[in-house]
Write a protein that holds these residues in place. Structure first.
Motif, PDB file in Angstrom:
ATOM      1  N   LEU A 116      14.926   0.889   8.686  1.00  0.00           N
ATOM      2  CA  LEU A 116      15.396   1.177  10.005  1.00  0.00           C
ATOM      3  C   LEU A 116      16.556   0.305   9.992  1.00  0.00           C
ATOM      4  O   LEU A 116      16.722  -0.800   9.775  1.00  0.00           O
ATOM      5  N   ASP A 117      17.808   0.959  10.344  1.00  0.00           N
ATOM      6  CA  ASP A 117      18.979   0.043  10.422  1.00  0.00           C
ATOM      7  C   ASP A 117      19.167  -0.299  11.853  1.00  0.00           C
ATOM      8  O   ASP A 117      18.387   0.002  12.708  1.00  0.00           O
ATOM      9  N   SER A 118      20.355  -0.505  12.164  1.00  0.00           N
ATOM     10  CA  SER A 118      20.655  -0.865  13.630  1.00  0.00           C
ATOM     11  C   SER A 118      20.969   0.424  14.406  1.00  0.00           C
ATOM     12  O   SER A 118      21.874   0.653  15.222  1.00  0.00           O
ATOM     13  N   ASN A 119      19.838   1.042  14.636  1.00  0.00           N
ATOM     14  CA  ASN A 119      19.814   2.335  15.085  1.00  0.00           C
ATOM     15  C   ASN A 119      19.325   2.241  16.785  1.00  0.00           C
ATOM     16  O   ASN A 119      18.260   1.263  16.898  1.00  0.00           O
ATOM     17  N   SER A 120      19.896   2.940  17.519  1.00  0.00           N
ATOM     18  CA  SER A 120      19.693   2.707  19.027  1.00  0.00           C
ATOM     19  C   SER A 120      18.082   3.326  19.374  1.00  0.00           C
ATOM     20  O   SER A 120      17.732   3.386  20.394  1.00  0.00           O
ATOM     21  N   LYS A 121      17.549   4.041  18.094  1.00  0.00           N
ATOM     22  CA  LYS A 121      16.275   5.087  18.514  1.00  0.00           C
ATOM     23  C   LYS A 121      15.062   3.783  18.497  1.00  0.00           C
ATOM     24  O   LYS A 121      13.752   4.071  18.613  1.00  0.00           O
ATOM     25  N   LYS A 122      15.234   2.403  18.019  1.00  0.00           N
ATOM     26  CA  LYS A 122      14.208   1.512  18.006  1.00  0.00           C
ATOM     27  C   LYS A 122      13.337   1.278  19.156  1.00  0.00           C
ATOM     28  O   LYS A 122      14.102   1.217  20.240  1.00  0.00           O
ATOM     29  N   VAL A 123      12.293   1.160  19.104  1.00  0.00           N
ATOM     30  CA  VAL A 123      11.401   1.008  20.409  1.00  0.00           C
ATOM     31  C   VAL A 123      10.432  -0.325  20.359  1.00  0.00           C
ATOM     32  O   VAL A 123      10.277  -0.683  19.315  1.00  0.00           O
ATOM     33  N   ARG A 124      10.411  -0.662  21.602  1.00  0.00           N
ATOM     34  CA  ARG A 124       9.508  -1.910  21.661  1.00  0.00           C
ATOM     35  C   ARG A 124       8.055  -1.472  21.673  1.00  0.00           C
ATOM     36  O   ARG A 124       7.800  -0.495  22.399  1.00  0.00           O
ATOM     37  N   THR A 125       7.101  -2.299  21.235  1.00  0.00           N
ATOM     38  CA  THR A 125       5.603  -1.769  21.260  1.00  0.00           C
ATOM     39  C   THR A 125       4.891  -2.131  22.577  1.00  0.00           C
ATOM     40  O   THR A 125       3.793  -1.656  23.012  1.00  0.00           O
ATOM     41  N   SER A 126       5.480  -3.227  23.459  1.00  0.00           N
ATOM     42  CA  SER A 126       5.019  -3.375  24.892  1.00  0.00           C
ATOM     43  C   SER A 126       4.885  -2.261  25.654  1.00  0.00           C
ATOM     44  O   SER A 126       5.788  -1.665  25.733  1.00  0.00           O
ATOM     45  N   ASP A 127       3.653  -2.130  26.445  1.00  0.00           N
ATOM     46  CA  ASP A 127       3.359  -1.012  27.153  1.00  0.00           C
ATOM     47  C   ASP A 127       3.522   0.165  26.721  1.00  0.00           C
ATOM     48  O   ASP A 127       4.013   1.147  27.248  1.00  0.00           O
ATOM     49  N   LEU A 128       3.034   0.289  25.554  1.00  0.00           N
ATOM     50  CA  LEU A 128       2.699   1.712  24.837  1.00  0.00           C
ATOM     51  C   LEU A 128       1.363   1.888  24.316  1.00  0.00           C
ATOM     52  O   LEU A 128       0.781   0.899  23.681  1.00  0.00           O
ATOM     53  N   GLU A 129       0.719   3.181  24.625  1.00  0.00           N
ATOM     54  CA  GLU A 129      -0.581   3.419  24.260  1.00  0.00           C
ATOM     55  C   GLU A 129      -0.375   4.037  22.862  1.00  0.00           C
ATOM     56  O   GLU A 129      -0.432   5.265  22.793  1.00  0.00           O
ATOM     57  N   LEU A 130      -0.638   3.305  21.755  1.00  0.00           N
ATOM     58  CA  LEU A 130      -0.474   3.837  20.407  1.00  0.00           C
ATOM     59  C   LEU A 130      -1.692   4.399  19.847  1.00  0.00           C
ATOM     60  O   LEU A 130      -2.723   3.571  19.882  1.00  0.00           O
ATOM     61  N   LYS A 131      -1.726   5.525  19.148  1.00  0.00           N
ATOM     62  CA  LYS A 131      -2.915   5.708  18.424  1.00  0.00           C
ATOM     63  C   LYS A 131      -2.334   5.661  16.892  1.00  0.00           C
ATOM     64  O   LYS A 131      -1.469   6.248  16.553  1.00  0.00           O
ATOM     65  N   ASP A 132      -3.368   5.486  16.127  1.00  0.00           N
ATOM     66  CA  ASP A 132      -3.240   5.187  14.813  1.00  0.00           C
ATOM     67  C   ASP A 132      -3.862   6.407  13.938  1.00  0.00           C
ATOM     68  O   ASP A 132      -4.764   6.638  13.958  1.00  0.00           O
ATOM     69  N   ARG A 133      -3.247   6.651  12.791  1.00  0.00           N
ATOM     70  CA  ARG A 133      -3.528   7.720  11.866  1.00  0.00           C
ATOM     71  C   ARG A 133      -3.505   7.142  10.595  1.00  0.00           C
ATOM     72  O   ARG A 133      -2.337   6.828   9.941  1.00  0.00           O
ATOM     73  N   LEU A 134      -4.487   7.258   9.653  1.00  0.00           N
ATOM     74  CA  LEU A 134      -4.453   6.761   8.292  1.00  0.00           C
ATOM     75  C   LEU A 134      -4.044   7.936   7.469  1.00  0.00           C
ATOM     76  O   LEU A 134      -4.406   9.021   7.535  1.00  0.00           O
ATOM     77  N   VAL A 135      -2.800   7.777   6.745  1.00  0.00           N
ATOM     78  CA  VAL A 135      -2.337   8.667   5.814  1.00  0.00           C
ATOM     79  C   VAL A 135      -2.839   8.679   4.479  1.00  0.00           C
ATOM     80  O   VAL A 135      -3.577   9.962   4.109  1.00  0.00           O
ATOM     81  N   ALA A 136      -2.824   7.591   3.864  1.00  0.00           N
ATOM     82  CA  ALA A 136      -3.507   7.338   2.531  1.00  0.00           C
ATOM     83  C   ALA A 136      -4.098   6.189   2.149  1.00  0.00           C
ATOM     84  O   ALA A 136      -3.475   5.132   2.425  1.00  0.00           O
ATOM     85  N   ILE A 137      -4.873   6.044   1.311  1.00  0.00           N
ATOM     86  CA  ILE A 137      -5.629   4.771   0.964  1.00  0.00           C
ATOM     87  C   ILE A 137      -5.376   4.816  -0.771  1.00  0.00           C
ATOM     88  O   ILE A 137      -5.682   5.829  -1.439  1.00  0.00           O
ATOM     89  N   ASN A 138      -4.920   3.731  -1.410  1.00  0.00           N
ATOM     90  CA  ASN A 138      -4.656   3.593  -2.750  1.00  0.00           C
ATOM     91  C   ASN A 138      -5.445   2.487  -3.173  1.00  0.00           C
ATOM     92  O   ASN A 138      -5.381   1.346  -2.758  1.00  0.00           O
ATOM     93  N   ARG A 139      -6.274   2.590  -4.322  1.00  0.00           N
ATOM     94  CA  ARG A 139      -7.226   1.388  -4.795  1.00  0.00           C
ATOM     95  C   ARG A 139      -6.449   0.997  -5.898  1.00  0.00           C
ATOM     96  O   ARG A 139      -6.115   1.812  -6.828  1.00  0.00           O
ATOM     97  N   VAL A 140      -6.077  -0.275  -6.313  1.00  0.00           N
ATOM     98  CA  VAL A 140      -5.161  -0.773  -7.018  1.00  0.00           C
ATOM     99  C   VAL A 140      -5.965  -1.886  -7.899  1.00  0.00           C
ATOM    100  O   VAL A 140      -6.974  -2.545  -7.183  1.00  0.00           O
ATOM    101  N   THR A 141      -6.084  -1.676  -9.133  1.00  0.00           N
ATOM    102  CA  THR A 141      -6.816  -2.587 -10.054  1.00  0.00           C
ATOM    103  C   THR A 141      -6.060  -3.530 -10.937  1.00  0.00           C
ATOM    104  O   THR A 141      -5.047  -3.048 -11.608  1.00  0.00           O
ATOM    105  N   LYS A 142      -6.328  -4.528 -10.739  1.00  0.00           N
ATOM    106  CA  LYS A 142      -5.813  -5.713 -11.655  1.00  0.00           C
ATOM    107  C   LYS A 142      -6.847  -6.372 -12.497  1.00  0.00           C
ATOM    108  O   LYS A 142      -7.735  -6.674 -12.239  1.00  0.00           O
ATOM    109  N   VAL A 143      -6.493  -6.106 -13.873  1.00  0.00           N
ATOM    110  CA  VAL A 143      -7.285  -6.741 -14.922  1.00  0.00           C
ATOM    111  C   VAL A 143      -7.064  -8.250 -15.447  1.00  0.00           C
ATOM    112  O   VAL A 143      -5.910  -8.382 -15.750  1.00  0.00           O
ATOM    113  N   THR A 144      -8.083  -9.057 -15.211  1.00  0.00           N
ATOM    114  CA  THR A 144      -7.705 -10.173 -15.548  1.00  0.00           C
ATOM    115  C   THR A 144      -8.851 -10.479 -16.701  1.00  0.00           C
ATOM    116  O   THR A 144      -9.830  -9.727 -17.030  1.00  0.00           O
ATOM    117  N   LYS A 145      -8.771 -11.771 -17.261  1.00  0.00           N
ATOM    118  CA  LYS A 145      -9.695 -12.259 -18.227  1.00  0.00           C
ATOM    119  C   LYS A 145     -11.153 -12.281 -17.574  1.00  0.00           C
ATOM    120  O   LYS A 145     -12.322 -12.125 -18.277  1.00  0.00           O
TER     121      LYS A 145
END
Length: 172
Positions: free
Chosen positions: A2-31
């Motif tokens: 997001l750049d210095s765009n006038s479309k940016k919004v503050r989170t205060s007094d907003l009723e936000l609902k969340d949606r999960l798009v994707a989950i990725n399982r990442v594996t790190k191999v150690t000894k």
């Protein structure tokens, strides 16, 4: 993202609902063996023109989702809506993902797949035709969709930019 765009919004007094798009399982191999971590991409919105996305990474799925929601609340934008749809068609590209979104008549619904559907529904767009071309990587599809939504302009914004009256935008 997001750049210095006038479309940016503050989170205060907003009723936000969340949606999960994707989950990725990442594996790190150690000894000592394999270490699993999770990366979650989440979209939040008030279903009334405000939407944001975020990425959260953690050792557990729930923690990754929570971090994603917090990140999404920092990246909110306002989308211009016209009677439940978009003001005009828009194409956008991010990485290998290309998206095309265009307005639709009432009763059409959200004709979009996967990651695009989550973003458009969270933004509160009721009628839209959307096509995702190229890469189907959810991260890039979400970012391309956001880029397209940020480039949207309604008639009032066009009139303000050109320095003319709103009626002259339609009449030339």
């Amino acid at each position: 993202m997001l750049d210095s765009n006038s479309k940016k919004v503050r989170t205060s007094d907003l009723e936000l609902k969340d949606r999960l798009v994707a989950i990725n399982r990442v594996t790190k191999v150690t000894k000592g063996g394999r270490t699993f971590t999770f990366a979650a991409i989440v979209v939040v919105g008030d279903e009334n023109g405000v939407v944001g996305y975020g990425l959260g990474k953690a050792g557990e799925v729930t923690a990754a989702i929570a971090k994603g929601v917090e990140d999404a609340k920092k990246n909110l934008i306002r989308v211009p809506l016209v009677k439940g749809t978009l003001p005009h068609a828009q194409e956008s590209k991010f990485g290998g993902a290309q998206v095309l979104i265009q307005p639709a008549t009432p009763g059409t619904g959200v004709k979009a797949g996967g990651a695009m559907r989550a973003v458009l529904e969270s933004a509160g767009i009721k009628n839209v035709l959307a096509k995702s071309k190229g890469s189907s990587n959810p991260h890039n599809v979400v970012k391309a969709t956001f880029k397209a939504l940020m480039e949207m302009q309604d008639a009032a914004m066009v009139a303000e930019q050109r320095g003319i009256e709103l009626t002259k935008v339609f009449n030339g």
